[in-house]
Design an enzyme around this catalytic site. Structure first.
Site, PDB file in Angstrom:
ATOM      1  N   TYR A  63      37.855  29.699 173.533  1.00 49.32           N
ATOM      2  CA  TYR A  63      39.046  29.069 172.983  1.00 49.32           C
ATOM      3  C   TYR A  63      38.663  27.746 172.320  1.00 49.32           C
ATOM      4  O   TYR A  63      37.706  27.089 172.749  1.00 49.32           O
ATOM      5  CB  TYR A  63      40.060  28.825 174.099  1.00 49.32           C
ATOM      6  CG  TYR A  63      41.482  28.667 173.643  1.00 49.32           C
ATOM      7  CD1 TYR A  63      42.161  29.713 173.033  1.00 49.32           C
ATOM      8  CD2 TYR A  63      42.169  27.464 173.817  1.00 49.32           C
ATOM      9  CE1 TYR A  63      43.477  29.582 172.617  1.00 49.32           C
ATOM     10  CE2 TYR A  63      43.480  27.319 173.411  1.00 49.32           C
ATOM     11  CZ  TYR A  63      44.125  28.383 172.806  1.00 49.32           C
ATOM     12  OH  TYR A  63      45.426  28.237 172.384  1.00 49.32           O
ATOM     13  N   GLY A  66      54.929  37.874 175.070  1.00 51.11           N
ATOM     14  CA  GLY A  66      55.836  36.822 175.491  1.00 51.11           C
ATOM     15  C   GLY A  66      56.504  36.139 174.310  1.00 51.11           C
ATOM     16  O   GLY A  66      57.711  35.878 174.334  1.00 51.11           O
ATOM     17  N   TYR A  91      49.752  33.637 164.240  1.00 51.14           N
ATOM     18  CA  TYR A  91      49.639  32.751 165.399  1.00 51.14           C
ATOM     19  C   TYR A  91      48.766  33.356 166.494  1.00 51.14           C
ATOM     20  O   TYR A  91      48.595  32.762 167.564  1.00 51.14           O
ATOM     21  CB  TYR A  91      51.023  32.408 165.954  1.00 51.14           C
ATOM     22  CG  TYR A  91      51.767  33.579 166.580  1.00 51.14           C
ATOM     23  CD1 TYR A  91      51.702  33.813 167.949  1.00 51.14           C
ATOM     24  CD2 TYR A  91      52.515  34.457 165.811  1.00 51.14           C
ATOM     25  CE1 TYR A  91      52.365  34.872 168.528  1.00 51.14           C
ATOM     26  CE2 TYR A  91      53.188  35.516 166.368  1.00 51.14           C
ATOM     27  CZ  TYR A  91      53.108  35.721 167.727  1.00 51.14           C
ATOM     28  OH  TYR A  91      53.770  36.796 168.296  1.00 51.14           O
ATOM     29  N   GLY A 142      45.498  36.773 167.230  1.00 51.36           N
ATOM     30  CA  GLY A 142      44.629  37.804 166.663  1.00 51.36           C
ATOM     31  C   GLY A 142      44.178  38.790 167.720  1.00 51.36           C
ATOM     32  O   GLY A 142      42.981  38.939 167.988  1.00 51.36           O
ATOM     33  N   PHE A 176      49.736  29.080 162.612  1.00 54.11           N
ATOM     34  CA  PHE A 176      50.438  28.207 163.551  1.00 54.11           C
ATOM     35  C   PHE A 176      49.737  28.239 164.897  1.00 54.11           C
ATOM     36  O   PHE A 176      49.334  29.298 165.390  1.00 54.11           O
ATOM     37  CB  PHE A 176      51.895  28.638 163.732  1.00 54.11           C
ATOM     38  CG  PHE A 176      52.669  27.742 164.664  1.00 54.11           C
ATOM     39  CD1 PHE A 176      53.145  26.521 164.221  1.00 54.11           C
ATOM     40  CD2 PHE A 176      52.886  28.101 165.990  1.00 54.11           C
ATOM     41  CE1 PHE A 176      53.841  25.666 165.079  1.00 54.11           C
ATOM     42  CE2 PHE A 176      53.575  27.264 166.855  1.00 54.11           C
ATOM     43  CZ  PHE A 176      54.056  26.040 166.390  1.00 54.11           C
ATOM     44  N   TRP A 177      49.600  27.034 165.494  1.00 63.03           N
ATOM     45  CA  TRP A 177      49.041  26.867 166.841  1.00 63.03           C
ATOM     46  C   TRP A 177      49.896  25.833 167.538  1.00 63.03           C
ATOM     47  O   TRP A 177      49.986  24.693 167.088  1.00 63.03           O
ATOM     48  CB  TRP A 177      47.589  26.425 166.751  1.00 63.03           C
ATOM     49  CG  TRP A 177      46.864  26.343 168.060  1.00 63.03           C
ATOM     50  CD1 TRP A 177      47.119  27.073 169.191  1.00 63.03           C
ATOM     51  CD2 TRP A 177      45.750  25.504 168.364  1.00 63.03           C
ATOM     52  NE1 TRP A 177      46.234  26.733 170.188  1.00 63.03           N
ATOM     53  CE2 TRP A 177      45.371  25.774 169.704  1.00 63.03           C
ATOM     54  CE3 TRP A 177      45.027  24.561 167.638  1.00 63.03           C
ATOM     55  CZ2 TRP A 177      44.318  25.130 170.332  1.00 63.03           C
ATOM     56  CZ3 TRP A 177      43.967  23.909 168.264  1.00 63.03           C
ATOM     57  CH2 TRP A 177      43.611  24.189 169.599  1.00 63.03           C
ATOM     58  N   LYS A 196      54.073  39.937 182.408  1.00 58.92           N
ATOM     59  CA  LYS A 196      53.239  38.745 182.567  1.00 58.92           C
ATOM     60  C   LYS A 196      53.002  38.467 184.041  1.00 58.92           C
ATOM     61  O   LYS A 196      53.928  38.514 184.855  1.00 58.92           O
ATOM     62  CB  LYS A 196      53.926  37.554 181.894  1.00 58.92           C
ATOM     63  CG  LYS A 196      53.079  36.293 181.879  1.00 58.92           C
ATOM     64  CD  LYS A 196      53.737  35.186 181.104  1.00 58.92           C
ATOM     65  CE  LYS A 196      53.768  35.484 179.629  1.00 58.92           C
ATOM     66  NZ  LYS A 196      52.417  35.479 179.025  1.00 58.92           N
TER      67      LYS A 196
END
Length: 400
Positions: A119, A220, A310, A312, A335-336, A395
């Site tokens: 990440y 989510g 946002y 992948g 977008f992040w 989740k």
């Protein structure tokens, strides 16, 4: 807030690991637009409790003598292999610190990526996993102004390390949330609903009757997009992967407010024209997959439409025909949520307005937590493994 968050990530508060005795176990942020939420008839709006400023209060923690537990990793790798349940030492409470008892924390894909070391944002090792969750304030330092014992708080940014039973954090890295919303909604509030809200508000000026198309609609973020769009009078075309229990998934997404649920294969079929007889072609596409799914989804956008990536999940590049740029003037954006928070670190009014809007939706029953599986902390390995399985629509939530 940036300096405070940096303190957390740099490990200003060193984690001391105690071995327990015989324990088993590139985005430019566009000007913010206001997302108009339509209040359905015959629903009474409950006013969100404003932030209460009280004099500093100290409260004794009933569990102060018991070392807190945390899910710690000392090296990067596959989560189930490197994460361990350890005793942690709580640092001394400083004047501007808050002692928090964590209540619940989800396992998100970004959490797994951070543990794997893939990440963009990595915590210094050793690190406690988890970027999202909700906790209850136990005690506060004498200079803390906006929080008091009993308040609920969530992380203001990524990297906090929420997979623990208790922790001491600077006040600046916490956000107060209402304690009268469901705990699972609070625990999953800071990432997916916020991402969905910004995707719908910041890239196209959507009005009631407009439509959006999204892939990974059962994620989510996807579930939050469906609900927020429905509350705003915006129609959604939702793309999911084919799977054995497809009928159940379609039924669940329709119950959330989806207007259309289709598979990736259907994107390429002539039957798509039937959808656009009752629903206008979308001006906004939300991509969390990449690869062929993205290319096919782009074909159904209106000219001059916008596709925002946002995520992948397919780990494949976004492939766009040249004709989409030349003849249809498409816009591709990214977008992040973490970057948005950094860009708006000094704009607490925008953050507060977003959180207020989301909490009001929750109170009105228009925004619910995603499908969740509640797991005791001691069963964390099973939760980590379940979060990595394909076609998982539930989740994993660690109960702390």
């Amino acid at each position: 807030m940036q300096r405070a968050a940096a303190r957390v990530l740099r490990g200003a508060r060193t984690l001391r690991v105690l071995t327990p005795p015989a324990r088993t176990p590139q985005v430019l942020t566009p000007p913010a637009r206001t997302l108009r939420v339509l209040t359905p008839p015959a629903r009474t709006l409950r006013v969100l409790t404003s932030l209460v400023r009280t004099p500093p209060v100290r409260a004794r923690s009933a569990s102060a003598g018991t070392p807190p537990l945390g899910l710690l990793y000392e090296r990067h790798g596959e989560a189930a292999a490197v994460v361990q349940l350890k005793d942690l030492e709580v640092p001394k409470l400083g004047d501007c610190d808050v002692h928090v008892k964590m209540l619940a924390a989800p396992i998100n894909p970004a959490d797994i990526n951070m543990i794997q070391g893939t990440y963009p944002l990595l915590s210094p090792l050793p690190a406690v996993g988890g970027n999202e969750g909700v906790g209850e304030v136990l005690e506060v330092g004498r200079h803390v102004k906006a929080l008091k014992p009993g308040d609920w708080v969530i992380p203001a940014d990524a990297g906090l390390g929420t997979w623990r039973t208790r922790g001491v954090f600077p006040e600046e890295v916490l956000l107060k949330v209402p304690s009268d919303i469901p705990v699972l909604c609070a625990a999953t509030l800071s990432v997916n609903p916020c991402t969905a809200f910004r995707l719908l508000a910041d890239f196209e000026s959507l009005a009631p009757g407009d439509s959006v198309i999204q892939n990974a609609a059962n994620s989510g973020v996807g579930q939050a997009v469906i609900q927020i769009a429905r509350a705003s009078g915006i129609k959604t075309i939702n793309v999911v992967r084919d799977r054995p229990d497809l009928a159940k998934l379609v039924e669940r997404l329709m119950a959330l407010g989806a207007d259309h649920v289709i598979t990736e294969e259907m994107l390429r079929k002539p039957e798509m024209k039937d959808i656009f007889k009752s629903t206008p072609r979308p001006r906004l596409a939300l991509n969390c997959v990449g690869g062929k799914s993205t290319t096919e989804m782009l074909r159904h956008l209106q000219p001059k439409g916008t596709m925002v990536t946002y995520g992948g999940m397919a780990k494949q590049p976004v492939m766009v025909p040249v004709s989409a740029f030349i003849f249809r003037d498409m816009q591709l954006r990214g977008f992040w949520m973490t970057q948005w928070r950094k860009d708006h670190a000094q704009d607490q009014e925008s953050v507060a307005a977003m959180m207020d809007a989301l909490c009001q939706l929750i109170r009105r029953g228009q925004l619910t937590a995603p499908a969740c599986t509640e797991v005791p902390l001691q069963d964390y390995r099973a939760a980590l493994e379940a979060s990595m399985k394909p076609f998982v629509s539930s989740k994993q939530i660690l109960l702390l």
